[in-house]
Design a protein around this motif. Structure first.
Motif, PDB file in Angstrom:
ATOM      1  N   UNK A 100      33.599  41.252  44.299  1.00  0.00           N
ATOM      2  CA  UNK A 100      34.879  40.340  44.905  1.00  0.00           C
ATOM      3  C   UNK A 100      35.632  40.996  45.700  1.00  0.00           C
ATOM      4  N   UNK A 101      36.021  40.403  46.856  1.00  0.00           N
ATOM      5  CA  UNK A 101      36.684  41.477  47.947  1.00  0.00           C
ATOM      6  C   UNK A 101      37.933  42.102  47.201  1.00  0.00           C
ATOM      7  N   UNK A 129      41.043  42.262  48.565  1.00  0.00           N
ATOM      8  CA  UNK A 129      42.193  41.841  48.756  1.00  0.00           C
ATOM      9  C   UNK A 129      42.541  40.547  47.895  1.00  0.00           C
ATOM     10  N   UNK A 130      41.193  40.070  47.469  1.00  0.00           N
ATOM     11  CA  UNK A 130      41.408  38.925  46.270  1.00  0.00           C
ATOM     12  C   UNK A 130      41.942  39.755  44.971  1.00  0.00           C
ATOM     13  N   UNK A 131      41.044  41.002  44.729  1.00  0.00           N
ATOM     14  CA  UNK A 131      41.600  41.566  43.317  1.00  0.00           C
ATOM     15  C   UNK A 131      43.478  42.066  43.546  1.00  0.00           C
ATOM     16  N   UNK A 137      45.733  40.823  45.278  1.00  0.00           N
ATOM     17  CA  UNK A 137      46.567  39.640  45.152  1.00  0.00           C
ATOM     18  C   UNK A 137      46.626  39.084  43.641  1.00  0.00           C
ATOM     19  N   UNK A 138      45.326  39.058  43.052  1.00  0.00           N
ATOM     20  CA  UNK A 138      45.449  38.358  41.686  1.00  0.00           C
ATOM     21  C   UNK A 138      46.141  39.492  40.747  1.00  0.00           C
ATOM     22  N   UNK A 149      43.521  48.938  49.760  1.00  0.00           N
ATOM     23  CA  UNK A 149      44.043  47.469  49.725  1.00  0.00           C
ATOM     24  C   UNK A 149      44.465  47.087  48.451  1.00  0.00           C
ATOM     25  N   UNK A 166      48.891  46.480  47.250  1.00  0.00           N
ATOM     26  CA  UNK A 166      49.690  45.355  46.716  1.00  0.00           C
ATOM     27  C   UNK A 166      50.536  45.941  45.431  1.00  0.00           C
ATOM     28  N   UNK A 170      44.703  33.607  39.521  1.00  0.00           N
ATOM     29  CA  UNK A 170      44.566  33.039  41.006  1.00  0.00           C
ATOM     30  C   UNK A 170      44.139  31.841  41.082  1.00  0.00           C
ATOM     31  N   UNK A 184      53.012  38.720  50.727  1.00  0.00           N
ATOM     32  CA  UNK A 184      54.056  39.783  50.823  1.00  0.00           C
ATOM     33  C   UNK A 184      55.240  39.351  51.736  1.00  0.00           C
TER      34      UNK A 184
END
Lengths: 284, 305
Positions: free
Chosen positions: A124-125, A127-129, A131-132, A219, A223, B53, B267
């Motif tokens: 799982x990239x 950035x996805x982790x 934002x999640x 990364x 966030x 998500x 953001x």
């Protein structure tokens, strides 16, 4: 055919294709190390009015004390050390547990699910982790802080530790455990005195790798950081819009030397873990 | 917890060996604990957030908040106009950069596995060390290397491969260089592992039967290296699909990729629903990639290795 003749006698002279491969390898090493060499070199660059420049304008040692006296930079290093320590410790415990279960859980179906989970962690990239997790904490109302950051960066480190421990657990001799059981040892005693010592080098190697990964995580951390909990990579990333100060390179050089030392330790642990039969029942 | 010595299990299955008896023994609470503790941790801090998500990607976006629902509006937005272009560009970048990475990595892995001799451990360590220095600082250093009047420009001018100032920074090429650079070590390792496992006698047999070195490479080495190639593509293309730092530092403002686009939804725009839908699209791209790579290695177990 010269190639044929050389291959039949095994140790032929240096062939053009071999020389080409060696040259390619050397270029790859040069390619990989060039930016590191630049970052170390430019930590001694005088720069222009306190800013980093592409041209090397002269030698100075000023950036090392400047980095040390930069309170925000220093606090971000402290936060990184703290966050990486706890994240690595959690990854060490969870990853060891998962790595052992991947090999020794009695149910094949459970082992299959666990290995599926381990591989998903790696694909799982980030950035996805990131934002999640941000969404998850926002929705559940958990305030962001050091703990939320530590928990958030553990999954990938757990997967890495689990795979290292799994590789070691696959080589364990089950006869040792059976012998222990035959001699009246309980399961937990066997785990503590027989299995853990044999896994220890892999566990330590996994922990140190996790530490290096978590320290450098940018990364996911980007966030989850807050003004009070700011790690070094996130601080550097944020400072880029004003143009990187050479003190950044000084700090990075020191951190790199520190990481390489840690890696040396990890390599030593892994080297020891490759030696079979180190831990013997009865031998302490 | 019942003490169930393996000797009883052996009696119960007289036909089975010791190993089978151990495996057939009833699961103990310790084993379940070892599986359950990390699973629960990961369920909480990995699977649950991903679930949020997915759910939010079907919601309606309000100001900085999301009203849960079952709409495909976010996907419609994410698959049209600017966002679609960004998504397609990201996939194209990841595929191209991953292929480039593989082309650079393969000869390196081949050299370490077959030609490095007693220096192979040292060679592997050299490949891996840069991966553990600060990723961000290395990418920043590429800015210095690629800048006008920088090292690369000087070298290219010196070799007469290029004349005058070099405008590489803030271009696609710079992003490709950065991506190949960053993911080269993790492409080399799986390739090294498979090439290392190909038995030498197999290659000798191929040559004894009259194949040239290239024919041997094409007909023996390359097919046997398929699982390593698949792993290398997976480990490089997946992070490239979500990459947000390299494009920003080396690609300038032109050519935004998915990672940055998702980040800005969270953001800056505070449109969590659209950001979630874009994140899910990245996950779908990853899933398609995994399925394609699984086909590449399909039936591999039947090939004698």
């Amino acid at each position: 055919m010269t190639a044929r003749a050389a291959s039949t006698n095994g140790q032929g002279g240096i062939r053009a294709s071999d020389a080409g491969l060696a040259l390619w390898f050397a270029l790859a090493i040069l390619f990989l190390f060039a930016p590191i060499a630049v970052s170390i070199l430019y930590s001694f660059n005088a720069g222009v009015v306190g800013k980093q420049t592409a041209q090397f304008t002269g030698w100075t040692l000023d950036w090392y004390p400047a980095a040390w006296n930069d309170l925000a930079l220093r606090r971000s290093v402290q936060t990184s050390l703290y966050v990486a320590f706890w994240a690595a410790l959690i990854a060490l415990a969870m990853g060891t547990s998962l790595g052992y279960a991947l090999v020794r859980h009695p149910s094949a179906r459970v082992r299959w699910w666990l290995s599926g989970l381990t591989y998903i962690l790696l694909i799982v990239p980030e950035v996805v982790i990131g934002v999640s997790l941000l969404l998850f904490y926002a929705v559940t109302g958990v305030p962001l802080g050091a703990a939320t950051l530590i928990a958030g960066i553990t999954p990938a480190a757990i997967a890495v530790t689990a795979l290292i421990v799994r590789a070691r657990a696959l080589t364990l001799d089950p006869r040792l455990e059976e012998a222990a059981a035959d001699l009246g040892s309980t399961r937990s005693k066997t785990l503590w005195f027989i299995i853990l010592p044999q896994l220890l080098p892999a566990i330590l190697a996994g922990g140190l790798m996790s530490y290096a990964f978590c320290f450098d995580n940018l990364v996911v951390a980007a966030f989850l950081t807050t003004p009070t909990v700011n790690t070094l990579p996130v601080y550097l990333y944020g400072s880029l819009q004003y143009g990187p100060a050479p003190s950044v390179y000084a700090a990075a050089t020191v951190v790199f030397l520190f990481t390489v030392t840690l890696l040396g330790l990890a390599a030593l642990c892994f080297h020891l873990s490759r030696k079979p039969g180190r831990a013997r029942p009865g031998g302490d | 917890m019942s003490a169930n010595p393996p000797i009883d299990a052996t009696v119960a299955h007289p036909g089975g060996g010791r190993a089978n008896a151990r495996r057939a023994a009833p699961a103990r609470w310790v084993d379940h604990g070892f599986a359950a503790v990390p699973t629960l941790w990961l369920a909480l801090f990995f699977l649950a957030p991903l679930g949020f998500t997915v759910v939010y990607s079907f919601g309606n976006s309000l100001f900085g908040a999301v009203e849960l629902g079952l709409t495909l509006k976010n996907y419609q937005t994410a698959l049209s106009g600017f966002y679609l272009t960004t998504f397609l560009r990201t996939v194209q970048f990841a595929v191209t950069a991953s292929a480039l990475c593989l082309i650079v990595a393969f000869p390196v892995a081949y050299f370490i596995a077959r030609k490095a001799g007693r220096f192979r451990t040292l060679a592997l360590v050299l490949i891996l060390v840069p991966y553990f220095s600060s990723f961000l600082v290395r990418v920043m250093s590429w800015q210095i290397l690629l800048a006008r009047g920088g090292v690369i420009e000087t070298i290219l001018n010196f070799l007469h491969l290029h004349d005058g100032p070099l405008d590489l920074l803030d271009t696609k090429t710079a992003v490709f260089i950065g991506m190949v650079y960053t993911y080269l070590p993790i492409a080399i390792v799986p390739l090294f592992v498979v090439l290392d496992r190909i038995p030498g006698p197999l290659l000798e047999a191929s040559r004894d039967l009259g194949a040239s070195r290239w024919q041997t490479f094409y007909a023996v080495t390359l097919p046997l290296a398929r699982p390593g190639i698949a792993t290398a593509v997976l480990l490089t293309a997946v992070p490239m699909l979500g990459e947000m730092v390299i494009p920003r530092l080396l690609g300038g403002s032109r050519g935004v990729l998915m990672g940055q686009a998702i980040q800005s939804q969270y953001m800056q725009s505070q449109n969590y629903a659209l950001g979630s839908a874009m994140a899910v699209l990245v996950l779908i791209a990853v899933a398609i990639l995994v399925a394609a790579l699984a086909r590449l290695t399909k039936g591999f177990a039947t090939v004698p290795a």
